[in-house]
Every structure is written in structure tokens, then in C-alpha cells.
Design an enzyme around this catalytic site. Sequence first.
Site, mmCIF file in Angstrom:
data_model
loop_
_atom_site.group_PDB
_atom_site.id
_atom_site.type_symbol
_atom_site.label_atom_id
_atom_site.label_comp_id
_atom_site.label_asym_id
_atom_site.label_seq_id
_atom_site.Cartn_x
_atom_site.Cartn_y
_atom_site.Cartn_z
ATOM 1 N N HIS A 162 16.788 5.866 4.331
ATOM 2 C CA HIS A 162 16.611 4.817 4.417
ATOM 3 C C HIS A 162 15.416 4.261 5.325
ATOM 4 O O HIS A 162 15.437 3.042 6.038
ATOM 5 C CB HIS A 162 17.698 4.053 4.558
ATOM 6 C CG HIS A 162 18.970 4.351 3.825
ATOM 7 N ND1 HIS A 162 19.195 3.971 2.630
ATOM 8 C CD2 HIS A 162 20.170 5.345 3.924
ATOM 9 C CE1 HIS A 162 20.387 4.297 2.090
ATOM 10 N NE2 HIS A 162 20.503 5.396 2.826
ATOM 11 N N SER A 283 -12.072 -0.736 12.622
ATOM 12 C CA SER A 283 -12.319 -2.065 11.831
ATOM 13 C C SER A 283 -13.259 -2.849 12.504
ATOM 14 O O SER A 283 -13.670 -2.493 13.623
ATOM 15 C CB SER A 283 -10.801 -2.843 12.248
ATOM 16 O OG SER A 283 -11.158 -4.183 12.170
ATOM 17 N N LYS A 289 -8.399 -1.347 16.508
ATOM 18 C CA LYS A 289 -7.809 -0.648 15.381
ATOM 19 C C LYS A 289 -8.361 0.718 15.223
ATOM 20 O O LYS A 289 -9.511 1.026 15.335
ATOM 21 C CB LYS A 289 -8.277 -1.440 14.079
ATOM 22 C CG LYS A 289 -7.416 -2.738 14.126
ATOM 23 C CD LYS A 289 -5.821 -2.554 13.801
ATOM 24 C CE LYS A 289 -5.645 -2.372 12.410
ATOM 25 N NZ LYS A 289 -5.851 -3.342 11.526
ATOM 26 N N GLU A 296 -4.330 6.824 3.336
ATOM 27 C CA GLU A 296 -3.951 5.640 2.545
ATOM 28 C C GLU A 296 -4.739 5.779 1.215
ATOM 29 O O GLU A 296 -4.010 5.396 0.228
ATOM 30 C CB GLU A 296 -4.596 4.324 3.090
ATOM 31 C CG GLU A 296 -3.803 3.794 4.388
ATOM 32 C CD GLU A 296 -4.536 2.661 4.967
ATOM 33 O OE1 GLU A 296 -4.173 1.600 4.750
ATOM 34 O OE2 GLU A 296 -5.513 3.029 6.029
#
Length: 436
Positions: A162, A283, A289, A296
Site C-alpha cells: 500500500h 525546469s 528542479k 515518466e
Amino acid sequence: MKDNKNSNKMWGGRFEDKPSDIMEQINASIGFDKRMWRQDIRGSIAHATMLAQQEIITKDEAVQIVNGLNKIAEEIKSGDFEFKASLEDIHMNIESRLRDMIGDVAGKLHTARSRNDQVATDFKMWTREATHDLIGQVESLQITFDALTTKHGNDIMPGFTHLQAAQPITLGIHMNAYWHMLERDKSRLQDFAVRINKCPLGAAALAGTPYPIDRDFTAKKLGFDGPMPNTLDAVSARDFAAEFLYITAQCGLNLSRLAEEIIIWATPQFGFIQLSDSWSTGSSIMPQKKNPDAAELVRGKTGRMNGNLVQMMTVLKGLPLAYNKDLQEDKEPVFDNFDALSLCLQAMKGMLESATFHTDAMLNSAEMGYTTATALADWLVMNLGLPFRDAHHATGAIVKMAEDKGCKLDELDLADMQAVNPAITNEIFNVLSVKK
Ligand code: ARG
């Protein structure tokens, strides 16, 4: 013979007008099926050789055809070949060029053959090669997982259920899980490579052909185990395309689970992994970042791979036998899954091999999450003879105590634990630290 200048040279004998522009566009597959040019030429050489051997055409005619096809291969390789949408597909582009080169004898190549068995044969050969290529790429990524399994065999991290810290495991075991997933992907590819390897050539349009062809010869020459026995099945079966799409989508899906973990692990909140500069992006607005874009995209490309599988199955559903032009929609999804999965396998390898695993943060996190609570409960069962449910309950009380004190389980006093169950001894500390 009446020659209708406007109509298609390859099949336009009974046509007076040429197709409308949109008809040409919807009909053409050359934009994507030119990827099969090697397979098409190889298939045609095998077919012409067989025709001569069976005395359906002369040896001299076969030599002219084969030489011409080899020259076309050179042209395509060097970029000199002009692909024309008006000639629909790779099969007719090559045959038409052959006619320009060697004249009317080129027309004999298509004796005892149809584009229906031709395209099925080419496409199977392409998919077979892609399958062997992917087996190599999967094995290469398995080597990476093997190395990580060994390197991190003793590095403790929290195992999750979980996405909550559950029990301590090692990073090596976690990496080894992916090795096993890839092992199954590989075995699916290997099983498939056997099943796909029957040759459609010789089925002609659907009903076979009256010429004395030798299907065993062409099948063998093209690396197949033998011909497909049923000619209707040979020209209309595309379950091999659907199967390839499932296997590749499934492999992508396995990789996307790790991609998701990498994305989570790379957050400052987790801090388990740092991707190298060459496998992340920045970024344009937020200077702090460092984004895990490759991971991704592995996750994202799984969406299109799954979509391609559904596309193929949807095209096949309810198609009557034998060939239907719908089947021309079979190639793009297969090419696309091959491309996408190749990228994913290579990106995953590059990312993992250049990443830094913060094993200290993993250990720390394993210690913070009371991940030895199950070991504690098991100790109560094995040493004090408690029923597991009672041990579970007692352990819960001990965890609550540690939580209230803001300490780890192995930092509790024996006396505290004895308040929950007086029979607990010092031995309990053997199972409370994650390293133990
Ligand atoms: N381009 C076609 C395809 O990919 C080749 C087969 C065409 N056959 C036909 N009977 N029109 O399926």
C-alpha cells in the site's frame, strides 16, 4: 491490348479512371510499410528462385529478377529510391521499380503469388526479427538488474505494501524482482518466436494456386519452420501481431512499475535515488528542479503500447475470412510498440546504471517505519507460544508506545515491553533492529 493511361499499372486493367486523391491517401501504406523493404526483397528473391526451380519461369528470367531486386536493395539503402504513394505499398513500389529496370519480365515475379500472402510473409519476417532484437535488449537490461542485485545485496530498505513501509528488505531483492519479471517477458518472446515461425507464402490470394510451387522450399529459404497449412488462415491470421503487441505491452507495463518507483524515490521527500544529469531534465522556471522525465516517459509510453494492443484487437474483431484491407492497419501499432519498448528498455538501463542509490536514506526510512513489527509478533508466537492474533495485538500496543515516545522499536526499554507482556525477555532485541 488497350492501355488505360490513367489507371494503376499494377492492377488497373479494368479501370478507366485513376483513384481520387483521398482514395489514394486512405489506400496508401507506403508511408509506414517501407520499413519492410528488406523482408519484401528477401521474400521476392526466394519466390523467384523457387519459380525457376519448379520451371514455372526460366532460370534466365529468375536471374534478371534477382539481380534487379538486389539493385533495388542498393538503391533503397543509399537513399536513391523514390517511394510513391500512388503505388500504394512497399510491394508495388518495388515491383514497379523492377519493371522500370528489367522490363516486362518483372511481371513474371508475381506468378503464383498475391499481395495477400506476400504482405503476411513480409510482416511475419519483420516481427520475427523485432522479437529476436527485443530478446537481446531484455537480456541486456537483465544484466543491469543482476549487477544491482549483487551490489545491493546487503543494503536495507523498507519493503512496501500500500506504499506504506511494511517490512525490511534489501535493495538487491527489490532489483531482483524486476530481473524475474523480465525473465518471464523474455520467455514469452521466445515462445512467440516459435509460434510465429510458419510461412504464409504460397497461399496466394486465399485459395492457393494451380502452379506446381514448392512451399517447403520458400518457407525454408526464408527461415520459417514450414508453410502454414491452411491458405485462408495464412492470409488472414494476425493473431501474431496481437500477441506481439501484448508481449511488448506487458514488458512495458513491468518497466513502468519501476519507472513509477524511481519517480517516487527521486522526490526529496523519499530521497532514495538521485538520477544522473544525463538522465534527467531541469525546469525552465524552477531552478531547483531535477525532473525524472525518462522514467515518466517509460510510464507514459506504456499507455500508448496498451492502446496499440487494443487497436489491433479491435481491428481483428469480427473480420470475415480471408484478407480484408482493414488488415493494413496491423503494421503501425506493431512498429510503434517495437520502437517504444526499445526506447524504454534502453532508457531504463541508462537511468539505472548512472543513478546513485542513497542506501543510508533507505536504511533510515526502514528504521523509522516500525518495519520490524511483524518480526516482533513472530517472536512472540515462536518464543512465548502466543496465538498470532494475540501477538499481533500485543505488538500493536508496543508500536503505539514507541510512537508516543518518538523512538524506534529497538530503542524501547525491556521494562516498557514487559508492561505489555511480562514474559518478554532480552532476546527480543535480536529481531527489533532492521539489520538483524
Ligand atoms: N498494403 C496491403 C496491406 O498492408 C497489402 C495487401 C493488399 N492486398 C490487397 N488485396 N489489396 O495489407
